[in-house]
Design a protein around this motif. Structure first.
Motif, short mmCIF file in Angstrom:
data_model
loop_
_atom_site.label_atom_id
_atom_site.label_comp_id
_atom_site.label_asym_id
_atom_site.label_seq_id
_atom_site.Cartn_x
_atom_site.Cartn_y
_atom_site.Cartn_z
N TRP A 26 0.81 -1.21 0.00
CA TRP A 26 0.00 0.00 0.00
C TRP A 26 0.84 1.27 0.00
O TRP A 26 0.45 2.29 -0.58
CB TRP A 26 -0.97 0.01 1.18
CG TRP A 26 -1.84 1.23 1.18
CD1 TRP A 26 -1.89 2.21 2.11
CD2 TRP A 26 -2.76 1.60 0.15
NE1 TRP A 26 -2.79 3.18 1.73
CE2 TRP A 26 -3.34 2.83 0.53
CE3 TRP A 26 -3.16 1.03 -1.05
CZ2 TRP A 26 -4.29 3.49 -0.24
CZ3 TRP A 26 -4.11 1.67 -1.83
CH2 TRP A 26 -4.66 2.89 -1.41
N ARG A 30 -0.87 3.31 -3.06
CA ARG A 30 -1.76 4.45 -2.83
C ARG A 30 -1.49 5.58 -3.81
O ARG A 30 -2.42 6.30 -4.20
CB ARG A 30 -1.63 4.96 -1.40
CG ARG A 30 -0.27 5.51 -1.01
CD ARG A 30 -0.28 6.01 0.42
NE ARG A 30 1.04 6.51 0.81
CZ ARG A 30 1.29 7.05 1.99
NH1 ARG A 30 0.32 7.17 2.88
NH2 ARG A 30 2.50 7.49 2.27
N HIS A 31 -0.24 5.73 -4.23
CA HIS A 31 0.08 6.80 -5.18
C HIS A 31 -0.54 6.51 -6.55
O HIS A 31 -0.95 7.43 -7.26
CB HIS A 31 1.59 6.95 -5.30
CG HIS A 31 2.27 7.24 -4.00
ND1 HIS A 31 2.04 8.39 -3.28
CD2 HIS A 31 3.16 6.51 -3.27
CE1 HIS A 31 2.77 8.38 -2.17
NE2 HIS A 31 3.45 7.25 -2.14
N TRP A 33 -3.40 4.80 -7.10
CA TRP A 33 -4.84 5.08 -6.99
C TRP A 33 -5.11 6.59 -7.00
O TRP A 33 -6.07 7.05 -7.61
CB TRP A 33 -5.41 4.42 -5.73
CG TRP A 33 -5.47 2.93 -5.85
CD1 TRP A 33 -4.46 2.05 -5.56
CD2 TRP A 33 -6.56 2.14 -6.32
NE1 TRP A 33 -4.85 0.76 -5.81
CE2 TRP A 33 -6.13 0.78 -6.27
CE3 TRP A 33 -7.84 2.43 -6.75
CZ2 TRP A 33 -6.97 -0.27 -6.66
CZ3 TRP A 33 -8.68 1.38 -7.13
CH2 TRP A 33 -8.24 0.06 -7.09
N ARG A 34 -4.27 7.34 -6.34
CA ARG A 34 -4.44 8.79 -6.35
C ARG A 34 -4.23 9.35 -7.75
O ARG A 34 -4.97 10.24 -8.21
CB ARG A 34 -3.46 9.44 -5.38
CG ARG A 34 -3.85 9.28 -3.92
CD ARG A 34 -2.77 9.85 -3.01
NE ARG A 34 -3.13 9.75 -1.60
CZ ARG A 34 -2.28 9.98 -0.61
NH1 ARG A 34 -1.02 10.31 -0.88
NH2 ARG A 34 -2.66 9.87 0.65
N ARG A 35 -3.23 8.82 -8.48
CA ARG A 35 -2.99 9.31 -9.84
C ARG A 35 -4.15 8.95 -10.76
O ARG A 35 -4.49 9.72 -11.66
CB ARG A 35 -1.67 8.76 -10.39
CG ARG A 35 -0.45 9.36 -9.73
CD ARG A 35 0.80 9.29 -10.59
NE ARG A 35 1.18 7.94 -10.96
CZ ARG A 35 1.85 7.11 -10.18
NH1 ARG A 35 2.18 7.48 -8.94
NH2 ARG A 35 2.19 5.90 -10.60
N GLU A 37 -7.21 8.96 -9.99
CA GLU A 37 -8.20 10.02 -9.78
C GLU A 37 -7.73 11.33 -10.39
O GLU A 37 -8.51 12.04 -11.06
CB GLU A 37 -8.45 10.20 -8.28
CG GLU A 37 -9.51 11.26 -7.97
CD GLU A 37 -9.98 11.19 -6.53
OE1 GLU A 37 -11.14 10.80 -6.32
OE2 GLU A 37 -9.20 11.54 -5.63
N GLU A 38 -6.45 11.66 -10.22
CA GLU A 38 -5.92 12.92 -10.76
C GLU A 38 -5.97 12.94 -12.29
O GLU A 38 -6.16 14.01 -12.89
CB GLU A 38 -4.49 13.11 -10.27
CG GLU A 38 -4.40 13.41 -8.78
CD GLU A 38 -2.98 13.26 -8.24
OE1 GLU A 38 -2.07 12.91 -9.02
OE2 GLU A 38 -2.80 13.48 -7.02
N ALA A 70 -8.15 2.43 -0.75
CA ALA A 70 -8.30 3.32 -1.91
C ALA A 70 -9.45 4.30 -1.70
O ALA A 70 -9.35 5.47 -2.08
CB ALA A 70 -8.52 2.49 -3.18
N THR A 73 -8.37 7.13 0.54
CA THR A 73 -7.34 8.04 0.03
C THR A 73 -7.77 8.78 -1.23
O THR A 73 -7.00 9.57 -1.77
CB THR A 73 -6.04 7.25 -0.25
OG1 THR A 73 -4.94 8.15 -0.29
CG2 THR A 73 -6.11 6.48 -1.55
N THR A 74 -9.00 8.55 -1.70
CA THR A 74 -9.53 9.27 -2.86
C THR A 74 -10.82 9.96 -2.46
O THR A 74 -11.38 9.71 -1.39
CB THR A 74 -9.81 8.30 -4.04
OG1 THR A 74 -10.72 7.27 -3.60
CG2 THR A 74 -8.52 7.67 -4.54
N GLU A 75 -11.31 10.83 -3.35
CA GLU A 75 -12.50 11.62 -3.00
C GLU A 75 -13.63 11.50 -4.03
O GLU A 75 -14.79 11.54 -3.66
CB GLU A 75 -12.11 13.10 -2.87
CG GLU A 75 -11.14 13.37 -1.75
CD GLU A 75 -10.76 14.84 -1.68
OE1 GLU A 75 -11.19 15.61 -2.56
OE2 GLU A 75 -10.03 15.23 -0.74
#
Length: 310
Positions: A26, A30-31, A33-35, A37-38, A70, A73-75
């Motif tokens: 993780w 996590r980076h 999964w964030r990307r 979204e970005e 995930a 850590t995402t929105e």
């Protein structure tokens, strides 16, 4: 016989999703999964397996805690299983997992479900069922999950599953329940998708490039032709069986095709355009890996998304 409804007008731009394999710890994952979204993906998924094909001896993490992390850590991005199956799941405890993921994700969770394959890990928990048994088990699995997620207490005694006083308080944030995205290629599974699904998911026809004579391009064209036939079959099934005859959303994983979607920017753009022309509302690709299956570069992904206006 019910007439097949005409194809719905193709959306100007389908929603885009990405499958992120559960292979990294993780701290690194996590980076990614964030990307996702970005980059503007509409949904992100991970497999629900115990081990998988050529990656069976590589790292492979559990699905539910990964998606919960995930979600935390995402929105915005929707999150889902591509796809969960009764090969490893019992509907009662799994419904609790679904309710928990829906809660952590604030209603963003999508439940991708399928009958389960015959792959590497199909027999880990015992002898794998026959294809007929697997289909019948899937029909019961989805029906019981639907009941569990739409009522506070469930009683069920079936061929494959039992549920006695199974309580689901307080229920999901998503109403009337978490959306089902049902993977289906054959007629009986398509009927399940039409009856219970808010989405139908497919990899397209199952064959390898070597199954088609000639170059890979010929296999690619054969795959698209077979996919068009599947879409027509599902639309006819939904016209008969879906509530109100409304066709669910159509999800295509482009990487069922003989050529990986991120082989080049042109491959991705052409794939999305052709899926759109067939009426798919959602198109899914795989996050590129460093080597082996789905090997590619994040730069190709980034440039492909830019070319699609993302």
């Amino acid at each position: 016989m019910t007439a097949t409804p005409p194809p719905a007008p193709a959306p100007a731009s389908p929603r885009l999703g990405v499958v992120i394999l559960p292979q990294e710890r993780w701290a690194q994952a996590r980076h990614v999964w964030r990307r996702a979204e970005e980059y503007g993906f509409d949904h992100a998924w991970t497999y629900d397996h115990l081990a998988w094909r050529s990656l069976a001896d590589e790292p492979w993490f559990a699905t539910v805690p990964l998606l919960a992390a995930a979600a935390a850590t995402t929105e915005r991005i929707r999150l889902g299983t591509w796809v969960a199956s009764p090969n490893f799941r019992h509907p009662v405890p799994f419904a609790k997992d679904v309710m928990g993921l829906d809660d952590v994700a604030g209603g963003r969770f999508l439940l991708g479900i399928g009958a389960g394959g015959e792959g590497f890990d199909a027999g880990v928990l015992g002898p794998a069922p026959t294809r007929g048994e697997r289909t019948r088990r899937f029909e019961e699995f989805v029906e019981v999950l639907d009941r569990l997620l739409t009522q506070p207490v469930t009683e069920h005694e079936g061929t494959f599953y039992a549920a006695h006083g199974a309580r689901m308080h307080p229920g999901t944030l998503a109403r009337p329940r978490t959306p089902f995205v049902v993977a289906a290629n054959g007629p009986r599974a398509m009927a399940v998708a039409a009856r219970f699904g808010q989405g139908w998911a497919t990899y397209g026809p199952l064959f390898a490039p070597e199954d088609v004579e000639g170059p890979v391009g010929a296999a690619q064209e054969a795959w698209w032709a077979g996919l068009a036939e599947m879409v027509a079959q599902f639309r006819e099934t939904a016209a008969r069986l879906a509530p109100g005859g409304v066709v669910p959303n159509l999800y295509l994983n482009l990487d069922g095709a003989p050529v990986y979607s991120l082989e080049s920017v042109d491959t991705l753009v052409e794939g999305v355009e052709r899926a759109t022309a067939l009426g798919f509302t959602d198109v899914v690709v795989h996050w590129p890996r460093a080597e082996g299956i789905y090997a590619g570069s994040e730069d190709t992904l980034r440039r492909g998304l830019a070319a699609l206006g993302r």
